[in-house]
Scaffold this motif. Structure first.
Motif, mmCIF file in Angstrom:
data_model
loop_
_atom_site.group_PDB
_atom_site.id
_atom_site.type_symbol
_atom_site.label_atom_id
_atom_site.label_comp_id
_atom_site.label_asym_id
_atom_site.label_seq_id
_atom_site.Cartn_x
_atom_site.Cartn_y
_atom_site.Cartn_z
ATOM 1 N N UNK B 34 0.832 -1.197 0.000
ATOM 2 C CA UNK B 34 0.000 0.000 0.000
ATOM 3 C C UNK B 34 0.872 1.254 0.000
ATOM 4 N N UNK B 35 0.338 2.326 -0.575
ATOM 5 C CA UNK B 35 1.020 3.613 -0.504
ATOM 6 C C UNK B 35 0.251 4.483 0.485
ATOM 7 N N UNK B 36 0.884 4.759 1.614
ATOM 8 C CA UNK B 36 0.213 5.532 2.657
ATOM 9 C C UNK B 36 0.683 6.970 2.557
ATOM 10 N N UNK B 123 -0.548 0.747 8.847
ATOM 11 C CA UNK B 123 -0.651 1.682 9.957
ATOM 12 C C UNK B 123 -0.758 3.082 9.379
#
Lengths: 389, 389
Positions: B34-36, B123
């Motif tokens: 994922x790209x947070x 997170x």
């Protein structure tokens, strides 16, 4: 048992509600997968909408440049399945590939991380794998512990195995420092390596002396395994640049000093061993050569003996002279093992020729196959009983 | 850096060969997922052959009896993607569903097991989640330790957190016994619960006293987490039958005695706390009531306060009388927390009415949402600073 039924109903009911946590512990859901029956393992996946389901297993030969895989057959109710027979006793990893996308077995909750891949895991029972199982024997304690590295200016995480009874005894114990490979970290020997099971079982069988096993992180650019350092939760950032920097070997001593001042260790050469796989074998070679009177036991498992840039660190300089000092000391065991199809085979052969030429005493074990955890588990299981006798 | 390049080439080359272990540590492969980015998270999956890719996340509302999910959109080169925005700081779990089959994110190596499901984990940064991260602060040691249970006639595994500096200090420490829910085991509070991170951070901030945290396995039909006992590697066999048997509460004392004789503990009521989530809250209620002078701190997190069969065990008999003795002792804190949509809300309300009626002093916290790890992390983070003051 009306009450229990009520609780169960409540819980299952909660699964259907918004924002309740997953409490389903029925385990295998509708399907038994994998089903291990002797040396035959059946894999099953419910995928009625898929047009192709394959399985990639680490026991399958690759096809040219593609990883080995086999097709599952679609059966009634959209359940795809495949039986593999003749799997010799060992631990295996696998994944399904559903319409081109990797998916782990949703009915097998036992998964294991190798480098950045997470795979489903199975164990086929038998003599070779009996020490990889959690048996009904006394168990050592496995700790994740942090130590301050002055050299690297950070706290670093290591795994420590203390043998059964360590806490309540007053005895001192010998120490094996056990190093991982390039793609590993301080968790690798405990997961794919099954080190705590191997140690528990060998000690229970009376085949190994009770010992402490210390497994540090061999990448000096990382203080801990992915997700376990302040770098962040999911980011994997292993650099190749630290492999030949000499830092691991240079700062090994401070980690060893920490171990010897924080655990009840016997702190002399005849009670110290250093061993490692692949990159860790390379590290073990240079760590023991640079502290030539420190380890009476050295294990090089499929070691990545590639020529380092001697300008990177004094650690890599004057190896022959250092080996001569090591040779002059009456070490007990210098153990080299490699598989006959390992891509590092030739490098190890050249190193052995060097040792032969200088009459440096070592034991050599050549196994089947290549650069695999199957071999490294076998090597650990063979190496440990030879220590501290 | 010619040499390193050579090594790298060798290793990548080895990936294409038969029976060499996966040494690919390039991590994210071709895709960032994922790209947070703040509160926006983008999920991506390469699946050119798939006809449908969905994502199930634990932040999505369910639709009727189906788990919540959202469709990813297919883009160029067969990469499917979806951006979710407005995610408040917390830990979330998710899986992709590819043509109907669950698949974890192959580019996110951080996965977490909840009961028998393994999910990808993210997170989202912020005030609420800062204590869930590994921060650059002193870290305690986390051990998996086995103790002999005479009552259950087996060795059992528990997780023990000792605070930073424990090993080198001569001090004694207070103890929090922290119990998991019906679907958990001795690992649950450390993985989804982030207990070691919460403790490390609260202690570093001066908000919590250094303490030992002991996390036993609350299922008496299992000696350890799935795969960690002699039952086998991948088999999950959690029974409901042990939940109301009274055994957990009965044999709690021997585990406590083991802790107090094996660790440097302050062993009086004002230095003991017992707390648990869901089933563990139920256990904490009966453990503290049956040893009414033993714990000055009790925490019931979304407790499963269902009426037990009093014929199952003396543990469940005469609760009111036991609570009266507990009440007569000047305990410091009896803390109850639950989410306002929790399926156990009404049961907790009835228990509170009982306590109110007998003027049993307690603190009550009502949060949003239901029976979730998000709540339990929050509760632990709020409960721990109130202990041992």
């Amino acid at each position: 048992m009306k009450i229990r039924y009520t609780l169960y109903t409540l819980v299952i009911g909660s699964l259907l509600m918004n924002a309740q946590e997953n409490l389903d512990f029925s385990g295998r859901k509708n399907l038994l997968s994998p089903e291990v029956n002797g040396k035959t393992v059946t894999f099953r996946l419910l995928a009625p909408k898929a047009s192709s389901v394959k399985i990639q297993g680490n026991w399958m030969p690759a096809k040219g440049t593609e990883a080995g895989s086999l097709d599952l057959q679609k059966g009634r109710d959209g359940v795809w399945s495949l039986s593999e027979s003749g799997l010799s006793p060992d631990i295996y990893t696998y994944s399904f590939v559903v319409d081109g996308v990797k998916a782990n077995d949703p009915n097998n909750s036992y998964q294991v991380r190798d480098v950045s891949s997470v795979m489903s895991m199975i164990l086929v029972d038998g003599k070779q794998s009996e020490n990889y199982k959690v048996q009904n024997v006394p168990h050592g304690t496995v700790s994740k512990r942090w130590y301050a590295s002055k050299g690297l200016k950070e706290d670093r995480r290591m795994t420590v195995y203390t043998p059964p009874g360590y806490e309540t005894s007053k005895e001192k114990f010998p120490v094996l420092y056990l190093l991982h490979g390039m793609g590993g970290d301080e968790e690798a020997w405990m997961t794919l390596g099954r080190a705590s099971q191997i140690l528990d079982n060998l000690i229970a069988q009376g085949k190994a002396k009770p010992m402490i096993v210390v497994m540090p992180n061999g990448h000096t650019s990382n203080s801990a395994a992915p997700g376990e350092s302040s770098k962040g939760l999911y980011q994997i950032e292993m650099k190749t640049s630290d492999i030949f920097s000499g830092e691991m070997e240079t700062y090994f001593k401070e980690m060893m000093d920490f171990t010897e001042s924080n655990y009840r260790t016997k702190s002399d050469a005849k009670n110290r061993a250093v061993a490692g796989l692949s990159m860790g074998g390379f590290h073990s070679l240079y760590i023991s050569a640079n502290q030539p009177k420190t380890f009476d036991y050295v294990g090089l498992f499929s070691p990545a003996i590639l020529p380092p840039d001697i300008n990177m660190s004094p650690i890599y300089q004057d190896l022959d002279a250092k080996l001569k000092i090591q040779q002059a000391n009456a070490y007990k065991l210098y153990w080299i093992a490699i598989g006959n199809t390992d891509f590092l085979y030739k490098n190890v052969e050249e190193y052995r020729q060097k040792l032969d030429k200088m009459k440096f005493k070592y034991q050599y074990v050549e196994s089947e196959d290549g650069h695999t955890w199957s071999n490294w588990r076998t090597y650990l299981n063979e190496f440990v009983p030879q220590l501290f006798n």
